[in-house]
Design a protein around this motif. Structure first.
Motif, PDB file in Angstrom:
ATOM      1  N   LEU A 192       0.829  -1.212   0.000  1.00  0.00           N
ATOM      2  CA  LEU A 192       0.000   0.000   0.000  1.00  0.00           C
ATOM      3  C   LEU A 192       0.860   1.258   0.000  1.00  0.00           C
ATOM      4  N   LEU A 193       1.965   1.226   0.717  1.00  0.00           N
ATOM      5  CA  LEU A 193       2.862   2.380   0.715  1.00  0.00           C
ATOM      6  C   LEU A 193       3.469   2.582  -0.670  1.00  0.00           C
ATOM      7  N   GLY A 194       3.818   1.481  -1.340  1.00  0.00           N
ATOM      8  CA  GLY A 194       4.351   1.595  -2.701  1.00  0.00           C
ATOM      9  C   GLY A 194       3.346   2.210  -3.652  1.00  0.00           C
ATOM     10  N   LEU A 195       2.076   1.778  -3.559  1.00  0.00           N
ATOM     11  CA  LEU A 195       1.024   2.358  -4.398  1.00  0.00           C
ATOM     12  C   LEU A 195       0.814   3.831  -4.065  1.00  0.00           C
ATOM     13  N   ALA A 196       0.869   4.153  -2.765  1.00  0.00           N
ATOM     14  CA  ALA A 196       0.673   5.543  -2.348  1.00  0.00           C
ATOM     15  C   ALA A 196       1.793   6.444  -2.840  1.00  0.00           C
ATOM     16  N   LEU A 197       3.032   5.973  -2.809  1.00  0.00           N
ATOM     17  CA  LEU A 197       4.155   6.777  -3.286  1.00  0.00           C
ATOM     18  C   LEU A 197       4.080   6.973  -4.802  1.00  0.00           C
ATOM     19  N   ALA A 198       3.701   5.919  -5.524  1.00  0.00           N
ATOM     20  CA  ALA A 198       3.600   6.026  -6.981  1.00  0.00           C
ATOM     21  C   ALA A 198       2.556   7.067  -7.373  1.00  0.00           C
ATOM     22  N   THR A 199       1.351   6.955  -6.806  1.00  0.00           N
ATOM     23  CA  THR A 199       0.283   7.888  -7.147  1.00  0.00           C
ATOM     24  C   THR A 199       0.498   9.242  -6.492  1.00  0.00           C
ATOM     25  N   GLY A 200       1.210   9.253  -5.356  1.00  0.00           N
ATOM     26  CA  GLY A 200       1.501  10.515  -4.683  1.00  0.00           C
ATOM     27  C   GLY A 200       2.249  11.497  -5.568  1.00  0.00           C
ATOM     28  N   MET A 201       3.044  10.977  -6.519  1.00  0.00           N
ATOM     29  CA  MET A 201       3.746  11.859  -7.465  1.00  0.00           C
ATOM     30  C   MET A 201       2.757  12.710  -8.245  1.00  0.00           C
ATOM     31  N   GLU A 202       1.679  12.071  -8.712  1.00  0.00           N
ATOM     32  CA  GLU A 202       0.707  12.808  -9.516  1.00  0.00           C
ATOM     33  C   GLU A 202      -0.009  13.851  -8.674  1.00  0.00           C
ATOM     34  N   PHE A 203      -0.409  13.494  -7.449  1.00  0.00           N
ATOM     35  CA  PHE A 203      -1.078  14.447  -6.565  1.00  0.00           C
ATOM     36  C   PHE A 203      -0.152  15.605  -6.220  1.00  0.00           C
ATOM     37  N   TYR A 204       1.091  15.286  -5.897  1.00  0.00           N
ATOM     38  CA  TYR A 204       2.078  16.315  -5.579  1.00  0.00           C
ATOM     39  C   TYR A 204       2.264  17.260  -6.764  1.00  0.00           C
ATOM     40  N   THR A 205       2.432  16.705  -7.954  1.00  0.00           N
ATOM     41  CA  THR A 205       2.727  17.518  -9.136  1.00  0.00           C
ATOM     42  C   THR A 205       1.528  18.342  -9.569  1.00  0.00           C
ATOM     43  N   PHE A 206       0.329  17.758  -9.497  1.00  0.00           N
ATOM     44  CA  PHE A 206      -0.873  18.477  -9.920  1.00  0.00           C
ATOM     45  C   PHE A 206      -1.044  19.765  -9.129  1.00  0.00           C
ATOM     46  N   ASP A 207      -0.966  19.664  -7.802  1.00  0.00           N
ATOM     47  CA  ASP A 207      -1.123  20.855  -6.972  1.00  0.00           C
ATOM     48  C   ASP A 207       0.043  21.819  -7.133  1.00  0.00           C
ATOM     49  N   SER A 208       1.234  21.288  -7.325  1.00  0.00           N
ATOM     50  CA  SER A 208       2.423  22.141  -7.471  1.00  0.00           C
ATOM     51  C   SER A 208       2.341  23.000  -8.721  1.00  0.00           C
ATOM     52  N   VAL A 209       2.014  22.380  -9.853  1.00  0.00           N
ATOM     53  CA  VAL A 209       1.973  23.118 -11.119  1.00  0.00           C
ATOM     54  C   VAL A 209       0.863  24.160 -11.101  1.00  0.00           C
TER      55      VAL A 209
END
Length: 532
Positions: A27-44
């Protein structure tokens, strides 16, 4: 690793494909993988003004940075389920994780608009796979009793990733350079790949025919139709809608290709359709699609409108760091209360939970509309953002657990694909409609304000005299001071019109929330668990 069949998990009593000891790491691996998209979406979204300023882009050119990403994400969502079955679920997830990280580095190193748009397109395609497969993996690998707690753990990390994106990207942009906001994706990707390589099981696709045959025609038709539609929605207002030959041609192409796509998906000659549209007849899937469409419009629209207002319109002229600190309140609130949602949804049931969440969402939008002025104190944004986070945390899991998660096991992936496709369509539609609304309402408010200024002769004259006297006191000549006073008054009217238009945008999203609330009866009732 031994091949495992999806059919090995038919119900709650079946063995899990992942041991309990390995579940938390998966679950942590899945969260880190998808976390990139969430992090980047809000950042941009937060640092878009800084990106366009560095590259010397016009507002028109800057809009393509969002349009291209949305198009790629939109197309990638329905295609990702097929692609994962074709190459293998584990390989697909690992490949999209690495590809998203590489595309992030490409964005960071881009020096021209063309290069940046190319990497944003690749980022969107990879992000679509990540958005689909964190949820699909839980449905695929976990028995029913473990799904809600597993989704809770991952989504908590995703909300924290959104908060990290808002806080860290704002700081990096103000102190150093916006290009550095993409570097954390390398850490996300490294952690995700290490964990997924070790703990994600190799799972055989559920239906060999879906892998043996490829619906190439369906993929091409859907890609052309969705890309054309997205460009029409995002560029229509800028290019004058149907006064533009490009928009007219793209609109016609959208209607034609999507109509042919629907016919082809239902055709008996199509042995392996890209989307199982027969699932739409299922009341649970239909309710997920409809409510997901409307909530997608509100959730993406609000995260698009608020940073735009704070950074470009507000009299406080918030920096990227300050804006991120304000908006992250919603993500931190959602992360804090997300662990409480599993028992709450089980106790209240999906329909009551969705009603409560949508009510808080409507209240949040109305509070934004009420508080929004040129000089709104920072503290006034806290309550609507807290309500937004409190709504977000139960709303999405309630829609999923009460609808898509209840369909047959062998149809789960197709249900997830349909739900996410329409939710992403809602997200894209929300941003496009709000862009149109802001432009129209600003034009309307501007005309009304200038009519008011012309009608209020003495008050307008007094304001001009005061501004002119102030300019003379600072060394301007009489004629120059009057021109400066006129320019200042016009700019004040423009800023006020823009503020009113953004307030109207939040009213519009509240109205969409009311429409979503009216669709709740479509959801079939689900069992409610009462503690004895």
């Amino acid at each position: 690793m031994t091949e495992l069949a999806v059919s090995a998990v038919p119900g709650p009593g079946a063995p899990t494909l992942v041991s309990l000891a390995h579940t938390r790491w998966l679950l942590l691996g899945l969260a880190l993988a998808t976390g990139m998209e969430f992090y980047t979406f809000d950042s941009v979204n937060l640092v878009l003004p800084d990106m366009t300023g560095t590259l010397g882009l016009s507002a028109d050119e800057a809009s393509w940075l969002l349009t291209v990403y949305s198009c790629s994400l939109f197309v990638g969502v329905p295609v990702s389920i097929w692609m994962a079955g074709h190459v293998g679920y584990k390989r697909f997830l690992l490949a999209t994780t690495v590809l998203f990280a590489l595309a992030s580095m490409g964005c960071a190193l881009s020096s021209t608009l063309k290069t940046l748009l190319t990497w944003r397109a690749i980022q969107g395609l990879a992000g679509a796979g990540l958005l689909n497969w964190w949820r699909a993996s839980v449905y695929l690998l976990m028995p029913k009793p473990q799904r809600s707690p597993s989704l809770m753990r991952i989504s908590t990390v995703l909300y924290l990733s959104s908060a990290a994106g808002l806080l860290l990207s704002g700081y990096l942009t103000d102190q150093f350079n916006w290009r550095l906001i993409f570097l954390p994706n390398l850490l996300y990707a490294a952690g995700a790949v290490c964990l997924l390589l070790r703990y994600y099981p190799t799972v055989a696709p559920p239906s060999p025919s879906r892998v043996a045959r490829t619906d190439w025609l369906g993929i091409v038709l859907l890609a052309v139709g969705l890309i054309s539609l997205q460009i029409v929605l995002n560029r229509g207002e800028i290019d004058g809608w149907f006064g533009s030959p490009l928009i007219r041609n793209l609109a016609a192409l959208t209607v034609a290709t999507l109509a042919v796509f629907l016919l082809w998906q239902y055709s008996p000659n199509n042995r392996a359709p890209l989307l199982d549209l027969a699932l739409v007849r299922d009341r649970r899937v239909m309710s997920a699609i409809l409510i997901g469409l409307f909530t997608g419009m509100i959730l993406s629209g609000s995260l698009f409108v608020l940073p735009e207002y704070l950074r470009n319109i507000s009299a406080h002229t918030y920096s990227a760091r300050q804006t991120g600190q304000i908006i992250c309140v919603y993500a931190l609130t959602a992360a804090a209360v997300r662990p409480l949602m599993v028992p709450l949804i089980a106790h209240l049931g999906q329909r009551k939970t969705i009603i409560g969440a949508l009510s808080m969402l409507i209240a949040s939008m109305l509070l934004f509309q009420h508080y929004l002025t040129r000089d709104t104190p920072t503290a006034d944004y806290i309550l609507p953002l807290v309500l937004y986070g409190l709504c977000l945390s139960p709303l999405l899991p309630a829609i999923g657990s009460g609808t898509v998660a209840q369909i047959a096991q062998d149809k789960l992936l197709d249900g997830v694909s349909l739900y996410m496709t329409f939710r992403q369509f809602g997200a894209s539609l929300g941003v496009a409609l709000l862009t149109i609304l802001l432009d129209h309402r600003e034009t309307l408010h501007s005309s009304r304000l200038f009519e008011h200024l012309q009608g209020a002769g003495s008050a307008t004259a007094a304001s001009l005299a005061s501004r002119s006297a102030n300019a003379i006191a600072h060394g301007y000549a009489n004629l120059d001071s009057y021109r400066l006073a006129l320019a200042q008054l016009a700019e004040a009217a423009r800023e006020q019109a823009a503020t009113l238009s953004y307030a109207d945008a939040f009213s519009f999203m509240a109205l969409i929330g009311v429409a979503a609330l009216c669709l709740v009866p479509v959801i079939p009732p689900t069992p409610v668990i009462h503690k004895k």
